[in-house]
Write a protein that holds these residues in place. Sequence first.
Motif, PDB file in Angstrom:
ATOM      1  N   SER A   1      -6.008   3.536   2.013  1.00  8.08           N
ATOM      2  CA  SER A   1      -6.280   2.548   0.969  1.00  8.08           C
ATOM      3  C   SER A   1      -6.418   1.146   1.558  1.00  8.08           C
ATOM      4  N   HIS A   2      -5.619   0.851   2.560  1.00  5.56           N
ATOM      5  CA  HIS A   2      -5.747  -0.445   3.245  1.00  5.56           C
ATOM      6  C   HIS A   2      -7.103  -0.548   3.929  1.00  5.56           C
TER       7      HIS A   2
ATOM      8  N   TYR B   1       0.827  -1.209   0.000  1.00  4.09           N
ATOM      9  CA  TYR B   1       0.000   0.000   0.000  1.00  4.09           C
ATOM     10  C   TYR B   1       0.860   1.257   0.000  1.00  4.09           C
TER      11      TYR B   1
END
Length: 487
Positions: free
Chosen positions: A294-295, A236
């Motif tokens: 984003s994770h 990520y």
Amino acid sequence: MIRNFFLLFCVGILLSSCKNGNSRKDIVENGQNTGKPNIIFLFSDDQSFKDVHKLGNPEVQTPTMDKFVTEGTTFTHAYNMGGWNGAICVASRAMIISGRSLWRAQQISHQYAQNLELDKTWPRLMQTAGYDTYMTGKWHVEAKPKDIFNYVGHVLRGMPHDTAEGYNRPQSVHDTIWKPWKKEFGGYWQGGRHWSELVKDDAVAFLDSAAIRKKPFFMYVAFNAPHDPRQAPKEYVDRYPLENIKVPDSYMALYPYAETMGAGPDLRDEKLAPFPRTEYAVKVNKQEYYAITSHLDDQLKDIMMALEQSGQKENTYIFYSSDHGLACGEHGLMGKQNMYDHSVRVPLMVIGPDIPANKKVDSDIYLQDVMATALDLAGVEKPTYVEFNSLMELVKNSGSKAEYDGIYGAYEKASQRMIRKDGYKLIVYPKSGIILLYNLKKDPQELNNIAEVPENAAQIKLLFKELMLLQEKMGDQLDLKPIYDLI
């Protein structure tokens, strides 16, 4: 394997006697199929409204949150009122659980600590309408989750355990001790599984067990991400090369009023990056902020997939928001203990039956309106002590207006006050008498303080009067009149 374990865990809860003595037979066979919708509240921590791709940030990758925007209605100007101490999330979550505004939420929190007034909390009110209530993740409220929810997964502390290596960094390009994916630093990795994945697993397991439940359910799913320490798997972080990250337009090496506003170098959040701020340090912090976001987004995707597979999506309302925003390098600040939009304004999306798709509502509201909206959808008459409002009229009727006469903000007993109204924002630092004024229509990034412009004196006096009226309404006992008299 992990998912199956949690599924068995959740089913085991339903098969066992719950705290009020109900058996699995009582819950499932005698559960009243009321036709009420399910409600899921997905809650992040420290996520600014600027931290969503579809809401205007081309740098961050958030496909699931983007889908919330396109499939539902987004409130583009949702605010948190602030906090009574540096842990802004404590006040934000107390407000959303209690339905009270800032200072009254502080008062009721003392009663929660003594197991009083628990029947007036959000989950208890949902139970009066026949809902099974479930909580997992970050809590940080004085009431104990097991005392107000039917079922509880993992209860996580206010923030992951951090280490000294996560502060005052990076000093330069040669400062490479800290890496977000290094599990030896603990934090989100403490326990062996990233906390965002842990919360996701809990939520998915509960949804997997939905087929054997006849009662509607209310889920409170609270992630710590993207709060620091901003840790995520390396893949990520690699999505965000530093050369692709811009320094914010509001970047400055030091915020000139940090001390008087209560956000000086001794404040924990502000210690994350070196003083004075550097463009490199800000870009690295943003890189890690985007990576953990984003994770988180991928965990939300798995939850939505589980909801789809459960067959419950068509009868479920999903709310997504965060407890407050974060500066992360804007205005020379790193934390959320300020009244700028990047720190008090959050994403807020709602998806569900009859919710207009890809609709934007720009009315100024509070994120805690989610609580009153859930009560509305559940058919619970809003108690008189709930000070926030249902958003459903704004969702369904484009001509509707928000019920708030200005947005109120505060930090600590006497450090900051704010009003946002009629396209302007007035910020007051009471300890020094400093007043800031921003024209939000012309200057949405709040770059130009126009308080010293003589033509704005009347606007300042008008907003200041309105601020004092909001103080009275909110039970704010700080006397600003001496400052007003000097204008």
